[in-house]
Write an enzyme that holds these catalytic residues in place. Sequence first.
Site, PDB file in Angstrom:
ATOM      1  N   GLU A   1       0.853  -1.200   0.000  1.00  0.00           N
ATOM      2  CA  GLU A   1       0.000   0.000   0.000  1.00  0.00           C
ATOM      3  C   GLU A   1       0.882   1.241   0.000  1.00  0.00           C
ATOM      4  O   GLU A   1       1.858   1.314   0.751  1.00  0.00           O
ATOM      5  CB  GLU A   1      -0.884  -0.014   1.254  1.00  0.00           C
ATOM      6  CG  GLU A   1      -2.220   0.645   1.071  1.00  0.00           C
ATOM      7  CD  GLU A   1      -3.118  -0.110   0.081  1.00  0.00           C
ATOM      8  OE1 GLU A   1      -3.273   0.390  -1.050  1.00  0.00           O
ATOM      9  OE2 GLU A   1      -3.657  -1.154   0.443  1.00  0.00           O
ATOM     10  N   HIS A   2       0.560   2.207  -0.836  1.00  0.00           N
ATOM     11  CA  HIS A   2       1.325   3.452  -0.982  1.00  0.00           C
ATOM     12  C   HIS A   2       2.736   3.190  -1.528  1.00  0.00           C
ATOM     13  O   HIS A   2       3.615   4.041  -1.413  1.00  0.00           O
ATOM     14  CB  HIS A   2       1.405   4.223   0.348  1.00  0.00           C
ATOM     15  CG  HIS A   2       0.088   4.813   0.764  1.00  0.00           C
ATOM     16  ND1 HIS A   2      -0.384   6.010   0.286  1.00  0.00           N
ATOM     17  CD2 HIS A   2      -0.873   4.356   1.613  1.00  0.00           C
ATOM     18  CE1 HIS A   2      -1.577   6.266   0.820  1.00  0.00           C
ATOM     19  NE2 HIS A   2      -1.896   5.269   1.616  1.00  0.00           N
TER      20      HIS A   2
ATOM     21  N   ASP B   1      -4.391   0.940  -9.371  1.00  0.00           N
ATOM     22  CA  ASP B   1      -5.842   0.739  -9.447  1.00  0.00           C
ATOM     23  C   ASP B   1      -6.287   0.483 -10.884  1.00  0.00           C
ATOM     24  O   ASP B   1      -7.064  -0.432 -11.170  1.00  0.00           O
ATOM     25  CB  ASP B   1      -6.578   1.965  -8.900  1.00  0.00           C
ATOM     26  CG  ASP B   1      -6.284   2.197  -7.430  1.00  0.00           C
ATOM     27  OD1 ASP B   1      -5.682   1.304  -6.802  1.00  0.00           O
ATOM     28  OD2 ASP B   1      -6.653   3.268  -6.917  1.00  0.00           O
TER      29      ASP B   1
ATOM     30  N   SER C   1     -13.357   4.584  -8.869  1.00  0.00           N
ATOM     31  CA  SER C   1     -12.946   5.623  -9.829  1.00  0.00           C
ATOM     32  C   SER C   1     -12.158   5.017 -10.992  1.00  0.00           C
ATOM     33  O   SER C   1     -12.416   5.332 -12.158  1.00  0.00           O
ATOM     34  CB  SER C   1     -12.126   6.719  -9.138  1.00  0.00           C
ATOM     35  OG  SER C   1     -11.016   6.156  -8.470  1.00  0.00           O
TER      36      SER C   1
END
Length: 381
Positions: free
Chosen positions: A34-35, A172, A128
Amino acid sequence: MVKLIKEVKESFKATFKVEPLLVFSPGRINIIGEHTDYNDGFVFPAAVDKGIAAAIQKSDTGSCTAIALDLDSKIEFDLDKLKPSKEGSWENYVFGVVAEIQNRNKVVGDFNIVFKGNIPGGAGMSSSAALENSVVFGLNELFELGLTKTEMILISQKAEHNYVGVNCGIMDQYASMFGIKDNALHLDCRTIQSKPYKIDFKKHQFILINTNVKHSLSDSAYNDRRSACESIATLLDVKALRDATEADLEKIIDKVTPTNYQKALYVIQENERTLKAAKAIEDNDLERLGKLIYQSHAGLSDQYKVSCDELDFLVAQAKKNKYVLGARMMGGGFGGCTINLVARNEVNAFEETVSKAYKNKFDKECSVYFIELSNGTHLVK
């Protein structure tokens, strides 16, 4: 999914009186990493069986119409007058994709689109990216633009940067576009190449628990952390933190604030964890994978500081349960979901216990989602 696609198709036909092209674009989970994506690092996402269904077809009215069914919202626009709408508007995802296609000198004609999703809002499952991918994939088919899937995800990412104002990495969009059923993708965010890993879940499964909170810090904190990582990479004279080691970081400890030092340290360690997770999956060692997932959460909460009380509480509840191998917050942070690796025959008992404890603690409900790993963005026949 079938019900969602049917609803979108029927709505489109009722409104525009023609047969549309149908696209399904999935949301994603991220097992670990993550990140790390905007630090040119490794991530471990998978597409899931929840996402955005879109119906799209050419328009002969001289303008375009986009309808967000779940928001009961409709907008008409002209292709030669595109500019970002007010901040936070769903149409920016559509406008951004079209504008970025045009920036590549590809000709898009007028079109109509109707879409609806079943990704829970604010769950950190990238609705998104799913929306952006459904638009670019649909337009690519409709107008025979000849874009590769890699070009399409870069268009989606740029739309998010330039029209939505979130300086996101590529994970994503990649996971949503390239997902493979029953597989997670170990993705190198620098080369944009991935290796699929088929996961033998044995008697376990992933479930998501949504805090149903989204603290307002999320977007600004995301951009702040990204710039902190970039400034430390510059100090270290490397392209990105992916190229740094803990020993490198030690050398500049007196040149950065303690909080930024910890953020950079987290990124370096999390990158390592994704490599160890790939090995654990290769070895069918779910216990090892679970431990790495717990370590990831500790880093996100204590070092990178993107967790919140609700997420920490859910992970603490998971740790109390011997049937949960690992749990962590997932996504940008400050709300959204935890991902939990749970024994299949204990899932219902775990759901019940956690839901009750969460309600007692925060006087609000959490939501539990069961997911399957699925294929990426595709046309629906």
